[in-house]
Design a protein around this motif. Sequence first.
Motif, mmCIF file in Angstrom:
data_model
loop_
_atom_site.group_PDB
_atom_site.id
_atom_site.type_symbol
_atom_site.label_atom_id
_atom_site.label_comp_id
_atom_site.label_asym_id
_atom_site.label_seq_id
_atom_site.Cartn_x
_atom_site.Cartn_y
_atom_site.Cartn_z
ATOM 1 N N LEU A 1 50.626 27.894 42.381
ATOM 2 C CA LEU A 1 49.478 27.174 41.854
ATOM 3 C C LEU A 1 49.895 25.976 41.008
ATOM 4 C CD1 LEU A 1 46.381 27.276 41.766
ATOM 5 C CD2 LEU A 1 46.570 28.749 39.762
ATOM 6 N N LEU B 1 52.724 28.847 37.571
ATOM 7 C CA LEU B 1 51.619 29.785 37.815
ATOM 8 C C LEU B 1 51.538 30.132 39.288
ATOM 9 C CD1 LEU B 1 48.748 27.964 35.841
ATOM 10 C CD2 LEU B 1 50.097 29.918 35.050
ATOM 11 N N ALA C 1 48.717 32.377 42.059
ATOM 12 C CA ALA C 1 47.376 32.951 42.199
ATOM 13 C C ALA C 1 47.432 34.005 43.299
ATOM 14 C CB ALA C 1 46.366 31.874 42.548
ATOM 15 N N VAL D 1 49.253 38.424 33.951
ATOM 16 C CA VAL D 1 47.939 37.885 34.303
ATOM 17 C C VAL D 1 47.406 37.054 33.148
ATOM 18 C CG1 VAL D 1 45.565 38.443 34.948
ATOM 19 C CG2 VAL D 1 47.460 39.794 35.884
ATOM 20 N N GLU E 1 44.437 34.914 33.767
ATOM 21 C CA GLU E 1 43.012 34.676 33.956
ATOM 22 C C GLU E 1 42.522 35.360 35.226
ATOM 23 O OE1 GLU E 1 40.234 30.661 34.507
ATOM 24 O OE2 GLU E 1 42.344 30.467 33.989
ATOM 25 N N GLU E 2 41.273 35.781 35.217
ATOM 26 C CA GLU E 2 40.609 36.322 36.402
ATOM 27 C C GLU E 2 39.448 35.418 36.756
ATOM 28 O OE1 GLU E 2 39.120 40.260 35.812
ATOM 29 O OE2 GLU E 2 41.008 40.989 35.004
ATOM 30 N N LEU F 1 40.351 36.471 41.900
ATOM 31 C CA LEU F 1 41.531 35.630 41.966
ATOM 32 C C LEU F 1 42.237 35.782 40.621
ATOM 33 C CD1 LEU F 1 43.036 33.538 43.702
ATOM 34 C CD2 LEU F 1 41.742 31.776 42.491
ATOM 35 N N LEU F 2 43.441 36.350 40.666
ATOM 36 C CA LEU F 2 44.221 36.513 39.448
ATOM 37 C C LEU F 2 45.192 35.359 39.343
ATOM 38 C CD1 LEU F 2 45.090 40.326 39.568
ATOM 39 C CD2 LEU F 2 43.120 39.201 38.513
ATOM 40 N N ILE F 3 45.139 34.671 38.231
ATOM 41 C CA ILE F 3 46.076 33.587 37.949
ATOM 42 C C ILE F 3 47.081 34.145 36.965
ATOM 43 C CG2 ILE F 3 46.340 31.266 37.015
ATOM 44 C CD1 ILE F 3 43.393 30.801 37.963
#
Length: 169
Positions: free
Chosen positions: A50, A56, A58, A128, A130-131, A139-141
């Motif tokens: 990402l 990052l 995803a 993780v 952010e969701e 979508l897990l970032i």
Amino acid sequence: MTATTTTADRPATAGFLDAMAALAGGVCVVTAAAADGTPAGFTSTAVMSLSRAPQLIAIGVQRGSRTLPLLQDGGRLALNILAADGESVSRRFADPAVDRFAGLEWTTGEGGVPLLLAHSAYAVVCRVREEVAAGDHLLLIADIDEIIPGQGGVGALVHHARRYHGVGA
């Protein structure tokens, strides 16, 4: 007035599934551990790099996944990027009826996440960040904490046209 529907209103059609099968995807096993250390994981092609700065990735995770609560609670995961000969491992982690880790060579990484180094080109340990809600998936970032070369051999395993293919081996 004519009623219109959008793709968001319709279930996945054969055309959608056929089109997505035409998109080759790298095969990974996403792993996590419960608070007591019990390992869990699933096969995924819904993975992408990402950002380079910060680093990052995803990952798309089905809302019904048994591993999702571990990813949400612990926030730690490993992305095991399967080597070209990793088809049997991919199939094992895609089968809900199998004890996925039984008899399989694995170790633990930072934060206790399971690593499949013997079967992977690389393992990427993440946290993780952010969701994001995305239909029937989240979508897990995730931030990358560590990148570990695997011993699984060369090349990569990809899934295309509903079949596995080893590339670069």
